[in-house]
Design a protein around this motif. Structure first.
Motif, PDB file in Angstrom:
ATOM      1  N   LEU A  82      51.435  44.231  31.733  1.00 45.63           N
ATOM      2  CA  LEU A  82      51.670  43.716  33.084  1.00 45.63           C
ATOM      3  C   LEU A  82      50.321  43.317  33.652  1.00 45.63           C
ATOM      4  O   LEU A  82      49.324  44.008  33.431  1.00 45.63           O
ATOM      5  CB  LEU A  82      52.298  44.784  33.986  1.00 45.63           C
ATOM      6  CG  LEU A  82      53.656  45.362  33.558  1.00 45.63           C
ATOM      7  CD1 LEU A  82      53.484  46.608  32.700  1.00 45.63           C
ATOM      8  CD2 LEU A  82      54.514  45.688  34.780  1.00 45.63           C
ATOM      9  N   VAL A  83      50.278  42.211  34.369  1.00 49.07           N
ATOM     10  CA  VAL A  83      49.017  41.675  34.863  1.00 49.07           C
ATOM     11  C   VAL A  83      49.063  41.495  36.372  1.00 49.07           C
ATOM     12  O   VAL A  83      49.983  40.870  36.894  1.00 49.07           O
ATOM     13  CB  VAL A  83      48.727  40.299  34.235  1.00 49.07           C
ATOM     14  CG1 VAL A  83      47.404  39.745  34.743  1.00 49.07           C
ATOM     15  CG2 VAL A  83      48.726  40.396  32.722  1.00 49.07           C
ATOM     16  N   SER A  84      48.079  42.042  37.047  1.00 48.81           N
ATOM     17  CA  SER A  84      47.974  41.857  38.491  1.00 48.81           C
ATOM     18  C   SER A  84      46.665  41.119  38.763  1.00 48.81           C
ATOM     19  O   SER A  84      45.597  41.601  38.409  1.00 48.81           O
ATOM     20  CB  SER A  84      47.970  43.238  39.151  1.00 48.81           C
ATOM     21  OG  SER A  84      47.993  43.105  40.533  1.00 48.81           O
ATOM     22  N   VAL A  85      46.769  39.937  39.373  1.00 48.67           N
ATOM     23  CA  VAL A  85      45.573  39.130  39.606  1.00 48.67           C
ATOM     24  C   VAL A  85      45.377  38.867  41.092  1.00 48.67           C
ATOM     25  O   VAL A  85      46.310  38.474  41.784  1.00 48.67           O
ATOM     26  CB  VAL A  85      45.674  37.749  38.919  1.00 48.67           C
ATOM     27  CG1 VAL A  85      44.340  37.019  39.006  1.00 48.67           C
ATOM     28  CG2 VAL A  85      46.070  37.888  37.478  1.00 48.67           C
ATOM     29  N   SER A  86      44.158  39.109  41.567  1.00 46.57           N
ATOM     30  CA  SER A  86      43.799  38.732  42.937  1.00 46.57           C
ATOM     31  C   SER A  86      42.916  37.492  42.852  1.00 46.57           C
ATOM     32  O   SER A  86      41.818  37.539  42.307  1.00 46.57           O
ATOM     33  CB  SER A  86      43.039  39.872  43.617  1.00 46.57           C
ATOM     34  OG  SER A  86      43.826  41.043  43.595  1.00 46.57           O
ATOM     35  N   VAL A 125      45.016  44.950  34.316  1.00 43.07           N
ATOM     36  CA  VAL A 125      46.024  44.868  33.260  1.00 43.07           C
ATOM     37  C   VAL A 125      46.534  46.272  32.922  1.00 43.07           C
ATOM     38  O   VAL A 125      45.738  47.202  32.783  1.00 43.07           O
ATOM     39  CB  VAL A 125      45.458  44.191  31.997  1.00 43.07           C
ATOM     40  CG1 VAL A 125      46.496  44.161  30.881  1.00 43.07           C
ATOM     41  CG2 VAL A 125      44.987  42.775  32.309  1.00 43.07           C
ATOM     42  N   THR A 126      47.838  46.409  32.851  1.00 45.40           N
ATOM     43  CA  THR A 126      48.467  47.652  32.404  1.00 45.40           C
ATOM     44  C   THR A 126      49.071  47.383  31.035  1.00 45.40           C
ATOM     45  O   THR A 126      49.765  46.381  30.861  1.00 45.40           O
ATOM     46  CB  THR A 126      49.606  48.060  33.364  1.00 45.40           C
ATOM     47  OG1 THR A 126      49.060  48.192  34.679  1.00 45.40           O
ATOM     48  CG2 THR A 126      50.238  49.376  32.930  1.00 45.40           C
ATOM     49  N   VAL A 127      48.775  48.234  30.063  1.00 46.93           N
ATOM     50  CA  VAL A 127      49.391  48.062  28.749  1.00 46.93           C
ATOM     51  C   VAL A 127      50.216  49.294  28.412  1.00 46.93           C
ATOM     52  O   VAL A 127      49.810  50.423  28.685  1.00 46.93           O
ATOM     53  CB  VAL A 127      48.342  47.799  27.643  1.00 46.93           C
ATOM     54  CG1 VAL A 127      49.013  47.748  26.277  1.00 46.93           C
ATOM     55  CG2 VAL A 127      47.629  46.487  27.886  1.00 46.93           C
ATOM     56  N   LEU A 168      54.379  40.132  27.727  1.00 53.24           N
ATOM     57  CA  LEU A 168      54.101  40.160  29.172  1.00 53.24           C
ATOM     58  C   LEU A 168      55.432  40.410  29.887  1.00 53.24           C
ATOM     59  O   LEU A 168      56.348  39.599  29.789  1.00 53.24           O
ATOM     60  CB  LEU A 168      53.505  38.820  29.613  1.00 53.24           C
ATOM     61  CG  LEU A 168      53.198  38.670  31.108  1.00 53.24           C
ATOM     62  CD1 LEU A 168      52.137  39.655  31.559  1.00 53.24           C
ATOM     63  CD2 LEU A 168      52.755  37.240  31.424  1.00 53.24           C
ATOM     64  N   ILE A 169      55.536  41.532  30.593  1.00 50.59           N
ATOM     65  CA  ILE A 169      56.827  41.846  31.227  1.00 50.59           C
ATOM     66  C   ILE A 169      56.746  41.969  32.748  1.00 50.59           C
ATOM     67  O   ILE A 169      57.769  42.197  33.402  1.00 50.59           O
ATOM     68  CB  ILE A 169      57.461  43.150  30.666  1.00 50.59           C
ATOM     69  CG1 ILE A 169      56.498  44.347  30.826  1.00 50.59           C
ATOM     70  CG2 ILE A 169      57.895  42.969  29.210  1.00 50.59           C
ATOM     71  CD1 ILE A 169      57.170  45.696  30.598  1.00 50.59           C
ATOM     72  N   ALA A 174      58.849  49.503  34.777  1.00 47.20           N
ATOM     73  CA  ALA A 174      57.419  49.450  35.109  1.00 47.20           C
ATOM     74  C   ALA A 174      57.159  48.384  36.158  1.00 47.20           C
ATOM     75  O   ALA A 174      57.733  47.292  36.101  1.00 47.20           O
ATOM     76  CB  ALA A 174      56.582  49.162  33.868  1.00 47.20           C
ATOM     77  N   ALA A 175      56.318  48.726  37.135  1.00 46.99           N
ATOM     78  CA  ALA A 175      55.940  47.767  38.176  1.00 46.99           C
ATOM     79  C   ALA A 175      54.474  47.963  38.508  1.00 46.99           C
ATOM     80  O   ALA A 175      53.950  49.073  38.397  1.00 46.99           O
ATOM     81  CB  ALA A 175      56.779  47.985  39.423  1.00 46.99           C
ATOM     82  N   VAL A 176      53.821  46.869  38.898  1.00 44.05           N
ATOM     83  CA  VAL A 176      52.422  46.982  39.318  1.00 44.05           C
ATOM     84  C   VAL A 176      52.220  46.126  40.563  1.00 44.05           C
ATOM     85  O   VAL A 176      52.814  45.052  40.689  1.00 44.05           O
ATOM     86  CB  VAL A 176      51.463  46.562  38.187  1.00 44.05           C
ATOM     87  CG1 VAL A 176      51.708  45.134  37.756  1.00 44.05           C
ATOM     88  CG2 VAL A 176      50.010  46.730  38.592  1.00 44.05           C
ATOM     89  N   ASP A 177      51.438  46.632  41.492  1.00 48.71           N
ATOM     90  CA  ASP A 177      51.106  45.883  42.698  1.00 48.71           C
ATOM     91  C   ASP A 177      49.678  46.216  43.091  1.00 48.71           C
ATOM     92  O   ASP A 177      49.272  47.366  43.024  1.00 48.71           O
ATOM     93  CB  ASP A 177      52.028  46.273  43.859  1.00 48.71           C
ATOM     94  CG  ASP A 177      53.052  45.194  44.153  1.00 48.71           C
ATOM     95  OD1 ASP A 177      52.647  44.025  44.268  1.00 48.71           O
ATOM     96  OD2 ASP A 177      54.243  45.527  44.257  1.00 48.71           O
ATOM     97  N   THR A 178      48.966  45.201  43.499  1.00 46.64           N
ATOM     98  CA  THR A 178      47.573  45.374  43.886  1.00 46.64           C
ATOM     99  C   THR A 178      47.431  45.126  45.376  1.00 46.64           C
ATOM    100  O   THR A 178      47.986  44.163  45.893  1.00 46.64           O
ATOM    101  CB  THR A 178      46.697  44.379  43.098  1.00 46.64           C
ATOM    102  OG1 THR A 178      46.807  44.686  41.710  1.00 46.64           O
ATOM    103  CG2 THR A 178      45.242  44.480  43.512  1.00 46.64           C
TER     104      THR A 178
END
Lengths: 324, 324
Positions: free
Chosen positions: B86-90, B136-138, B120-121, A42-46
């Motif tokens: 997974l957390v993506s923060v701007s 946030v993706t869970v 948290l991965i 799993a990957a996430v990018d904003t």
């Protein structure tokens, strides 16, 4: 956006590539099955408008394409194949993005997704008082036991890349300057190709390989490997592949080392695996270019150029944000 | 943020709850294994500062807690247990969020994550010229064969909720007005409890159940079920549970029906499953409150109040954004 639900219906795929989808878009969450013998990835990018992309150099279609490509590239860097994605979009209330433009953005994602057989299975849309923000989560799979981690490099390793770097930064430069942009720079900037098939060959090689995708520039990614592996990486400038022709030395160096967003892969592996890899890549009509070696030392990167050995910091420049 | 890497190290968990993590934070993507006999579940939700939350009513800790809670609630609405996020923060370049505040935000997530054994991965941090955006993706899991979809409702079904609604909206109102806020309103707004254990009991009941979490208000979620199932939902106002005491009728109705963000679950099921459910909930010291029934008809929702039957639209108001 007048009605989130009708918009969601409009972007909802009418079929799935993956047989493991149980329930896709349209519920609180997506349901799917894993595949036996595979790890999940799993990957996430904003991407934030005017930070990571601008309508000045990309159409909504390209922005969508690239938002997914960035994440597919992360899956490629683990040697995996992408299977699902979820998209979360924050749409400016100012109306600076029309519904037609948003549809185009999703279309850009769909074109790339169809190429790789990736299914849109979820996400959300909401409003913002600011610029457009698009956050993509990609789920992928790789054979159990395959771990192409940044921390895998060892002294004595070959350092390689999967293709030319710097063209995306060159494209951005030409587009921002308003100059005529050579076609291959344009494509590199607007529709970069994630290196999934190279990643798959690397995963199937069965050896110890450190791998990273080049999203922030060669210098930055090489430093990440040096950092994670506790080694020194040496890059031989004369071997770094690029397609920058007729440009000044200064630009060639800047774009190649610090440009980023080409989404080629950089890796390190031992001599034996390297030999197997060059064979399997050749057999598949793909290439792997040796650009340096790993040695013992501090966690840093050196550039070998004109007989000099200088420290290569992450440095570079961040996308097109001035004064960053 | 001076150095993204040192920040990432600072938020990196030093241990994992889940035995199926293969490689967590710190690479291009996270690697993990699925669990035999379970479907995977994925949900993503983005919160935008001053649209979905404001520092006026929530500390950074609460904002983090809630950003994860929103997504855990989506997993609960599928009957699942959350396993990874997974957390993506701007982060605003203006400096309106200090690094200490960002740490607090992650701490808020960690507190909730530890409660549910969620790891948290992965994720990313990047900069924005605008307000803070946290996506946030869970990833969760539910027993194979369990499909608590919105489209499962049928005429004759009981309509139920898992607890009182409206307190979160009440809390927001008090905080924005600057009035003394009753403690249970405050908690509902700042630290809502996702109904994971209720979702698990529903998943284990083995019957046909339609389920939704109440993120956008009872009226909105009931309409989603009516829409997806092709049925009419009738809600009996006198049965709708709330903890709003000493408030005007107007506010009680507004907060209860349109408030949202309480993250209780609303569901529909047949009489036989309903009887099994009330038993299993009672045995676990939890409750399930019958608030109406499903009938044949158009895809709409009716409110039965004081002998009248009026159409209940999604309507309501969107969080604290005026004129939305």
């Amino acid at each position: 956006m007048k009605d989130e639900f009708s918009f969601i219906r409009s972007i909802q795929p009418d079929r799935h590539h993956q047989p493991t989808v149980v329930a896709g878009i349209g519920d609180d969450a997506a349901l799917y099955d894993a595949e036996e013998g595979f790890h999940e990835i799993a990957a996430v990018d904003t991407l934030v408008e005017d930070m990571h992309f601008t309508k000045k150099t990309m159409t909504p279609f390209h922005i969508g394409y690239k938002a997914l490509a960035v994440n597919v590239s992360d899956i490629a860097a683990m040697g995996g194949r992408p299977v699902y994605y979820l998209v979360s979009v924050s749409v400016p209330k100012s109306g600076s993005w029309s519904e037609a433009e948003l549809q185009e953005m999703y279309k850009g994602m769909t074109v790339l997704a169809d190429e790789y057989g990736v299914d849109l299975i979820g996400g959300d849309t909401n409003a913002t008082n600011d610029k457009l923000v698009v956050s993509v989560t990609v789920i992928g799979r790789v054979e159990k036991g395959v771990r192409l981690l940044r921390s895998n490099a060892k002294p004595g390793d070959v350092v390689f890349v999967t293709g030319p770097v710097g063209s995306s930064a060159a494209g951005l430069h030409y587009l921002l300057e308003g100059d005529d942009c050579p076609e291959h720079y344009l494509k590199a900037h607007q529709m970069p190709e994630p290196q999934v098939s190279a990643g798959r060959l690397l995963a199937q090689a069965g050896g110890r390989i450190a791998l990273n995708d080049i999203s922030d520039g060669l210098a930055s990614e090489a430093n990440e490997i040096a950092e994670a592996s506790g080694v020194t990486v040496e890059i031989d400038w004369s071997r770094v592949p690029h397609d920058l022709h007729g440009e000044t030395d200064e630009y060639v160096e800047k774009w190649t080392l610090f440009g980023g967003e080409d989404f080629q892969l950089i890796g390190c592996t031992g001599q034996q695996t390297w030999e197997r890899l060059t064979e399997s890549f050749e057999k598949n009509g793909q290439r792997l270019i040796r650009i340096g070696r790993v040695v013992e030392g501090k966690r840093e990167v050196f550039l070998l150029k004109n007989g000099e050995r200088t420290v290569l910091k992450k440095g570079g420049y961040n996308h097109f944000v001035k004064g960053d």
